[in-house]
Write an enzyme that holds these catalytic residues in place. Structure first.
Site, PDB file in Angstrom:
ATOM      1  N   SER A 108      -2.346 -10.540 -13.323  1.00  0.00           N
ATOM      2  CA  SER A 108      -1.785  -9.770 -14.436  1.00  0.00           C
ATOM      3  C   SER A 108      -2.232 -10.404 -15.743  1.00  0.00           C
ATOM      4  CB  SER A 108      -0.254  -9.782 -14.371  1.00  0.00           C
ATOM      5  OG  SER A 108       0.316  -9.282 -15.573  1.00  0.00           O
ATOM      6  N   PRO A 164      -4.564  -6.755 -14.480  1.00  0.00           N
ATOM      7  CA  PRO A 164      -4.262  -5.492 -15.155  1.00  0.00           C
ATOM      8  C   PRO A 164      -3.292  -5.695 -16.321  1.00  0.00           C
ATOM      9  CG  PRO A 164      -3.858  -5.376 -12.772  1.00  0.00           C
ATOM     10  CD  PRO A 164      -3.976  -6.818 -13.150  1.00  0.00           C
ATOM     11  N   TYR A 199       7.846 -14.840 -14.127  1.00  0.00           N
ATOM     12  CA  TYR A 199       6.833 -13.859 -13.718  1.00  0.00           C
ATOM     13  C   TYR A 199       5.452 -14.292 -14.194  1.00  0.00           C
ATOM     14  CZ  TYR A 199       4.053  -9.646 -13.423  1.00  0.00           C
ATOM     15  OH  TYR A 199       3.039  -8.747 -13.146  1.00  0.00           O
ATOM     16  N   ALA A 234       0.799  -1.236   0.000  1.00  0.00           N
ATOM     17  CA  ALA A 234       0.000   0.000   0.000  1.00  0.00           C
ATOM     18  C   ALA A 234       0.825   1.276   0.000  1.00  0.00           C
ATOM     19  CB  ALA A 234      -0.933   0.004   1.213  1.00  0.00           C
TER      20      ALA A 234
END
Length: 250
Positions: free
Chosen positions: A137, A180, A150, A9
């Protein structure tokens, strides 16, 4: 007032989400590895809502357990968990890959998400309510060269999200997996090991997503009526057609 627990955060999507939820009547537990930055974010968000900070590295299981167990009684009823923290390191082929980079991605993106979730899920099960949002992702949708580990780590997030949904729906807990596309954050700077100039080229020639765009998507998903559950959501910038293809100068 609901309480949201947000990992990673201190910057990027995590900070944008904390900021947006603070404006929308959520209490916020902000988590990260940098105590000084956490305090800065807390000071900023405290103008909007109640904020509690937890400083830990989610790759360390003991640190995660101790941090969550340290929450005061009045902060232990967690309504929303946002598993945002994650990382990408290097752009090598598998043959030339740095094993330390692999460990950092698998420990942070997969094991860290599991460590945090394991502490929060029993709370939600006891409450018979809650919402878990995992940040995956578009790399989970299509493997690309020089980023295989990844991609694998984010594919694991997809699978874990499916498993959570199978195991937690009966307790009234919603699970949302968000994928995203290209978001302009410090992500590429970390992947390029601090080479800011090289990282900046990733976002040149088109309009990438901004962290607030994903924060908006998260807020939408956790604000649906009780009978509506968004299971999976993919968000691309309009110039990106799939993980490997971006049309510049659109």
């Amino acid at each position: 007032m609901k309480t949201a627990f947000i990992t990673g955060a201190t910057s990027g999507i995590g900070k944008a989400t904390a900021t947006l939820l603070a404006k929308n009547n959520y209490r916020i537990i902000i988590c990260g590895r940098r105590a000084d930055v956490l305090e800065d974010v807390k000071t900023e968000l405290s103008e909007q809502t109640e904020v509690y900070t937890l400083c830990f590295d989610q790759r360390n299981r003991t640190d995660v357990e101790n941090a969550v167990n340290s929450l005061p009684q009045d902060w232990q009823d967690i309504d929303v968990l946002i598993n945002n923290a994650g990382n990408a390191h290097g752009l090598d082929t598998l043959a030339d890959g740095d094993v330390d980079d692999w460990d950092a991605m698998l420990d942070g993106n997969v094991k860290g998400l599991l460590y945090v979730s394991k502490q929060i899920m029993p709370i939600m099960q006891q409450q018979k309510s809650g919402h878990i949002v995992n940040i995956s992702s578009v790399a989970a949708r299509q493997t690309y060269t020089n980023g295989v580990v990844y991609c694998a780590s984010k594919k694991a997030v997809d699978v874990i999200s499916d498993g959570m949904r199978l195991e937690l729906t009966e307790f009234g807990i919603k699970v949302t997996n968000i994928q995203p596309g290209l978001v302009e954050t410090d992500f590429s700077k970390i992947r390029f090991k601090g080479d800011a100039e090289r990282a900046s080229t990733v976002y040149q020639g088109y309009k990438a997503l901004e962290p607030v765009d994903i924060a908006d998507a998260i807020l939408y998903c956790i604000s649906t009526p009780a009978h509506v559950a968004i299971s999976d959501l993919t968000v691309y910038p309009s110039a990106q057609s799939e993980p490997r293809t971006v049309y510049k100068n659109l």
